[in-house]
Design a protein around this motif. Sequence first.
Motif, PDB file in Angstrom:
ATOM      1  N   TYR A   1      -2.304  12.172   4.975  1.00 39.26           N
ATOM      2  CA  TYR A   1      -1.668  13.413   5.432  1.00 39.26           C
ATOM      3  C   TYR A   1      -2.697  14.453   5.833  1.00 39.26           C
ATOM      4  O   TYR A   1      -3.789  14.508   5.254  1.00 39.26           O
ATOM      5  N   PRO A   2      -2.361  15.263   6.834  1.00 37.09           N
ATOM      6  CA  PRO A   2      -3.286  16.308   7.265  1.00 37.09           C
ATOM      7  C   PRO A   2      -3.688  17.197   6.097  1.00 37.09           C
ATOM      8  O   PRO A   2      -2.841  17.545   5.281  1.00 37.09           O
ATOM      9  N   GLU A   3      -4.941  17.509   6.005  1.00 41.59           N
ATOM     10  CA  GLU A   3      -5.537  18.304   4.910  1.00 41.59           C
ATOM     11  C   GLU A   3      -5.278  17.703   3.531  1.00 41.59           C
ATOM     12  O   GLU A   3      -5.372  18.389   2.517  1.00 41.59           O
ATOM     13  N   GLY A   4      -4.901  16.413   3.497  1.00 43.24           N
ATOM     14  CA  GLY A   4      -4.701  15.754   2.214  1.00 43.24           C
ATOM     15  C   GLY A   4      -3.506  16.252   1.429  1.00 43.24           C
ATOM     16  O   GLY A   4      -3.383  15.980   0.238  1.00 43.24           O
ATOM     17  N   ARG A   5      -2.634  16.989   2.110  1.00 37.55           N
ATOM     18  CA  ARG A   5      -1.491  17.570   1.397  1.00 37.55           C
ATOM     19  C   ARG A   5      -0.390  16.538   1.156  1.00 37.55           C
ATOM     20  O   ARG A   5      -0.089  15.716   2.020  1.00 37.55           O
ATOM     21  N   ALA A   6       0.235  16.601  -0.020  1.00 35.93           N
ATOM     22  CA  ALA A   6       1.315  15.669  -0.360  1.00 35.93           C
ATOM     23  C   ALA A   6       2.507  15.910   0.566  1.00 35.93           C
ATOM     24  O   ALA A   6       2.734  17.035   1.001  1.00 35.93           O
ATOM     25  N   PRO A   7       3.279  14.850   0.864  1.00 38.25           N
ATOM     26  CA  PRO A   7       4.492  15.074   1.645  1.00 38.25           C
ATOM     27  C   PRO A   7       5.495  15.863   0.817  1.00 38.25           C
ATOM     28  O   PRO A   7       5.430  15.866  -0.409  1.00 38.25           O
TER      29      PRO A   7
ATOM     30  N   VAL B   1       0.845  -1.198   0.000  1.00 39.18           N
ATOM     31  CA  VAL B   1       0.000   0.000   0.000  1.00 39.18           C
ATOM     32  C   VAL B   1       0.881   1.249   0.000  1.00 39.18           C
ATOM     33  O   VAL B   1       1.807   1.359   0.807  1.00 39.18           O
ATOM     34  N   SER B   2       0.602   2.170  -0.910  1.00 36.77           N
ATOM     35  CA  SER B   2       1.411   3.388  -1.020  1.00 36.77           C
ATOM     36  C   SER B   2       1.080   4.387   0.080  1.00 36.77           C
ATOM     37  O   SER B   2      -0.083   4.554   0.456  1.00 36.77           O
ATOM     38  N   SER B   3       2.098   5.090   0.543  1.00 39.71           N
ATOM     39  CA  SER B   3       1.859   6.193   1.485  1.00 39.71           C
ATOM     40  C   SER B   3       1.062   7.307   0.808  1.00 39.71           C
ATOM     41  O   SER B   3       0.424   8.112   1.478  1.00 39.71           O
ATOM     42  N   ALA B   4       1.077   7.332  -0.524  1.00 40.88           N
ATOM     43  CA  ALA B   4       0.325   8.342  -1.281  1.00 40.88           C
ATOM     44  C   ALA B   4      -1.074   7.838  -1.653  1.00 40.88           C
ATOM     45  O   ALA B   4      -1.628   8.226  -2.683  1.00 40.88           O
ATOM     46  N   SER B   5      -1.645   6.977  -0.824  1.00 42.32           N
ATOM     47  CA  SER B   5      -2.975   6.425  -1.110  1.00 42.32           C
ATOM     48  C   SER B   5      -4.065   7.482  -0.966  1.00 42.32           C
ATOM     49  O   SER B   5      -3.888   8.478  -0.248  1.00 42.32           O
TER      50      SER B   5
ATOM     51  N   TRP C   1       1.954  -4.851   3.038  1.00 44.99           N
ATOM     52  CA  TRP C   1       3.146  -4.055   3.348  1.00 44.99           C
ATOM     53  C   TRP C   1       2.791  -2.587   3.124  1.00 44.99           C
ATOM     54  O   TRP C   1       1.842  -2.276   2.397  1.00 44.99           O
ATOM     55  N   PHE C   2       3.585  -1.709   3.732  1.00 52.18           N
ATOM     56  CA  PHE C   2       3.344  -0.267   3.582  1.00 52.18           C
ATOM     57  C   PHE C   2       4.544   0.378   2.896  1.00 52.18           C
ATOM     58  O   PHE C   2       5.692   0.196   3.322  1.00 52.18           O
ATOM     59  N   GLN C   3       4.270   1.134   1.830  1.00 52.51           N
ATOM     60  CA  GLN C   3       5.356   1.816   1.112  1.00 52.51           C
ATOM     61  C   GLN C   3       5.500   3.241   1.606  1.00 52.51           C
ATOM     62  O   GLN C   3       4.518   3.956   1.784  1.00 52.51           O
ATOM     63  N   MET C   4       6.745   3.664   1.783  1.00 52.32           N
ATOM     64  CA  MET C   4       7.025   4.978   2.356  1.00 52.32           C
ATOM     65  C   MET C   4       7.781   5.875   1.382  1.00 52.32           C
ATOM     66  O   MET C   4       8.761   5.461   0.771  1.00 52.32           O
ATOM     67  N   TYR C   5       7.260   7.102   1.236  1.00 47.34           N
ATOM     68  CA  TYR C   5       8.042   8.186   0.640  1.00 47.34           C
ATOM     69  C   TYR C   5       8.477   9.060   1.807  1.00 47.34           C
ATOM     70  O   TYR C   5       7.617   9.604   2.521  1.00 47.34           O
ATOM     71  N   LEU C   6       9.769   9.208   2.013  1.00 43.64           N
ATOM     72  CA  LEU C   6      10.212   9.990   3.164  1.00 43.64           C
ATOM     73  C   LEU C   6       9.964  11.471   2.935  1.00 43.64           C
ATOM     74  O   LEU C   6      10.144  11.998   1.835  1.00 43.64           O
ATOM     75  N   ASP C   7       9.555  12.117   4.021  1.00 39.19           N
ATOM     76  CA  ASP C   7       9.293  13.554   4.027  1.00 39.19           C
ATOM     77  C   ASP C   7      10.589  14.270   4.414  1.00 39.19           C
ATOM     78  O   ASP C   7      11.408  13.712   5.158  1.00 39.19           O
ATOM     79  N   GLN C   8      10.749  15.492   3.929  1.00 42.37           N
ATOM     80  CA  GLN C   8      11.913  16.277   4.361  1.00 42.37           C
ATOM     81  C   GLN C   8      11.913  16.460   5.874  1.00 42.37           C
ATOM     82  O   GLN C   8      12.950  16.522   6.509  1.00 42.37           O
ATOM     83  N   ASP C   9      10.704  16.514   6.422  1.00 44.21           N
ATOM     84  CA  ASP C   9      10.542  16.669   7.866  1.00 44.21           C
ATOM     85  C   ASP C   9      10.506  15.259   8.482  1.00 44.21           C
ATOM     86  O   ASP C   9       9.508  14.549   8.355  1.00 44.21           O
ATOM     87  N   GLU C  10      11.607  14.873   9.137  1.00 40.85           N
ATOM     88  CA  GLU C  10      11.696  13.499   9.647  1.00 40.85           C
ATOM     89  C   GLU C  10      10.609  13.191  10.669  1.00 40.85           C
ATOM     90  O   GLU C  10      10.135  12.057  10.767  1.00 40.85           O
TER      91      GLU C  10
END
Length: 367
Positions: A205-211, A128-132, A148-157
Amino acid sequence: QVREEASRPSVTIIRKGIDKDLAVINVDLLEEEAKRKLPEGVHVFIANGNGEQWTLRENRRAFGDYAFAPHRMGGVVRDRIDTAVTLLGESLPFPIFVSPMGSHGLVHPEGEVATARGMGKSGGLVAVSSASTIPMEDIARASDGPKWFQMYLDQDEGRSREILQRARAAGFKAIVLTVDAIGQGSSDQYANMGRPRPWLPYGNYPEGRAPSFKTDLSWRELEMVRSVTGLPVVIKGLTRPEDAAEAVRAGAGAIQVSNHGGRALDGTPASISVLPKIVDAVQGAVPVMLDSGIRRGTDVAKALALGASAVAVGRPVWWALTLGGAGGVSGLMDYFQRELVETMLHLGVDKVASLGREHVLPLHHRI
Ligand code: FMN
């Protein structure tokens, strides 16, 4: 007009039974049918690749660098062919899983819930994508099957850590860390691949905003993901043998050889072209998986014969989801598994572990 309709192989998909599994003949026909149903921009966004789309084409062409060496007279009984494998502790009925992809809500109202239900029904693994579109907790509840869960890392750790902790709490069994989506890849990415409007919100993500994607990735991040979740980490997006060896040293639980289906850096080689050298570099220390260009059971068999432990499927899942929701996805898995069984029959093997390099002949292999 009428004649054209009649000659088109339009009975590609026949709904069967009350559970409405799609009967899939092949993925080209599936895409053709889905394309007719989807807004053009959505089809383009899913189907296309980056830059000159060389990598996208190469992902299909390169399977033709290998021919089969069918083993005859081996006495294999079709009904006894077993496609089951164990992957990072999960027992799977077949070595084919859904590659992580964001925004399934673009093609089906149930979004990733439909995908997860379809896979739950077939018993297979879904990443499952983190961008679901749908929040991960709702997807996790949609099926008891392996996830499984797929992660795109955010600049904000800090934001990344929160998402990772949620994934662990929701019951995902491994984290797929995607490392090849670190930039546009070409200046005409959006001209080629488009971006359907209105874009759907990101459910996690809060307010549906992309990481805000972290681009300066290093092996330190692998350790961070591992320590935050305590789960095995699959590194997705490697095509270089040295990187695979390094991933093992850095503690990766598995490697997913991938060029993001030709959507990241155009000019990256086909996954199947680099698979043998990566398998050699990893020396059996961790499972090696492959995605990019898998469209048939014969592709699956070639990848397994060249040393992959399992393969992931991308675009075909979108077409199946478009046409049949959960039943589309389970029907697609049925298609891949059926073709894999037929291929194994011809190769004279009755279990996945028996597939080896003796079953494929390199033809014009260039890498
Ligand atoms: N890979 C990720 O790791 N995370 C994603 O969110 C993601 N989104 C995708 C969205 C679309 C529309 C597509 C087509 C692919 C996406 N991918 C993503 C890449 C797939 O996981 C996979 O690597 C690729 O699609 C495999 O190639 P194939 O489509 O030729 O099977």
